[in-house]
Design a protein around this motif. Structure first.
Motif, PDB file in Angstrom:
ATOM      1  N   SER A   1       0.889  -1.118   0.000  1.00 22.34           N
ATOM      2  CA  SER A   1       0.059   0.139  -0.131  1.00 22.34           C
ATOM      3  C   SER A   1       0.907   1.283   0.108  1.00 22.34           C
ATOM      4  O   SER A   1       1.746   1.437   1.130  1.00 22.34           O
TER       5      SER A   1
ATOM      6  N   SER B   1       1.857   4.967   0.487  1.00 24.57           N
ATOM      7  CA  SER B   1       1.563   5.842   1.530  1.00 24.57           C
ATOM      8  C   SER B   1       1.589   7.282   0.881  1.00 24.57           C
ATOM      9  O   SER B   1       2.350   7.400  -0.165  1.00 24.57           O
TER      10      SER B   1
ATOM     11  N   TYR C   1       5.932   6.908  -2.725  1.00 29.38           N
ATOM     12  CA  TYR C   1       4.649   7.822  -1.879  1.00 29.38           C
ATOM     13  C   TYR C   1       4.006   8.358  -3.078  1.00 29.38           C
ATOM     14  O   TYR C   1       4.433   8.524  -4.272  1.00 29.38           O
TER      15      TYR C   1
ATOM     16  N   THR D   1      -2.193   6.687   4.915  1.00 27.71           N
ATOM     17  CA  THR D   1      -2.600   5.749   3.985  1.00 27.71           C
ATOM     18  C   THR D   1      -4.044   5.939   3.295  1.00 27.71           C
ATOM     19  O   THR D   1      -5.004   5.909   4.119  1.00 27.71           O
TER      20      THR D   1
ATOM     21  N   LEU E   1       1.537  -2.582   4.809  1.00 25.87           N
ATOM     22  CA  LEU E   1       1.673  -1.187   5.322  1.00 25.87           C
ATOM     23  C   LEU E   1       2.913  -0.876   5.711  1.00 25.87           C
ATOM     24  O   LEU E   1       3.430  -1.458   6.817  1.00 25.87           O
TER      25      LEU E   1
ATOM     26  N   ILE F   1       4.552   2.132   7.498  1.00 22.44           N
ATOM     27  CA  ILE F   1       4.222   3.315   8.108  1.00 22.44           C
ATOM     28  C   ILE F   1       5.001   3.872   9.332  1.00 22.44           C
ATOM     29  O   ILE F   1       5.519   3.003   9.757  1.00 22.44           O
TER      30      ILE F   1
END
Length: 203
Positions: free
Chosen positions: A32, A34, A50, A80, A97, A99
């Motif tokens: 995923s 960000s 990103y 996210t 993720l 993060i």
């Protein structure tokens, strides 16, 4: 329903490097991407590393409730996008993720079943050396990041697993083992297997 794996830890600990290496080993993992308001570093690509946004664009996403989580970190926003994660999990795919710690804690609140992995540095001296070695941060920013890193370590209790990043391949091996084990948990067996087991218990 797929697994949501949350990989986080202090800035400079090597989250991006470990995540990239892990995805090469486990290409079925869906990454995923960000969103952030910080400036791209050399070699970073919008939409790959990103989604680079202005502060105004990011705030509009927050207002539209289009962020699963977001946090302000050392003067920049990170977050996210919500819909991509929810749709991918619903399709039965595992999502990872990568993060910041503040955001990771918020994800756990919304997804109690998320697999939380905290990436640790071998030491604070090593962490500072890694951040300094980037050559992209001022000393004031480096000192701020080190202070934040100390605060983030206090949130370790929110995580299910802790993996030390003393060597990239070894860290990847451990995280891969965690994901395999979590996929094998009894409660994640297909419904027909669970029904079969329940029927056998009654027999």
């Amino acid at each position: 329903m797929g697994l949501l794996i949350v990989l986080s830890g202090p800035a400079g600990v090597g989250k991006g490097t470990v995540c990239t290496a892990l995805r090469k080993r486990m290409p079925e993992l869906v990454y995923s991407v960000s969103a952030t308001t910080r400036q791209p570093r050399p070699g970073e690509i919008d939409g790959v590393n990103y989604f680079f946004k202005t502060k105004e664009q990011f705030l509009k996403l927050i207002e539209a409730d289009e962020m699963l989580e977001y946090a302000e970190y050392v003067g920049n926003y990170y977050g996210t996008p919500r819909s991509f994660v929810e749709e991918t999990l619903a399709a039965g795919k595992n999502v990872i993720l990568e993060i910041e710690v503040q955001g990771a804690v918020k994800v756990k609140e919304k997804f109690p079943g998320a697999i939380m992995v905290f990436l640790l540095p071998p030491s604070f001296d090593e962490l500072k050396a890694r951040i300094t070695g980037r050559g992209t941060e001022s000393m004031d920013t480096i000192n701020t990041r080190m202070n934040v890193a100390a605060q983030e370590m206090s949130l370790l209790s929110h995580y299910d697993y802790a993996v030390m990043n003393d060597e990239i391949e070894r860290a990847c091996d451990k995280i891969r083992s965690i994901i395999i084990a979590e996929n094998c948990r009894r409660e994640r067996l297909p419904a027909h297997i669970l029904h079969m087991a329940a029927a056998a218990e009654k027999a």
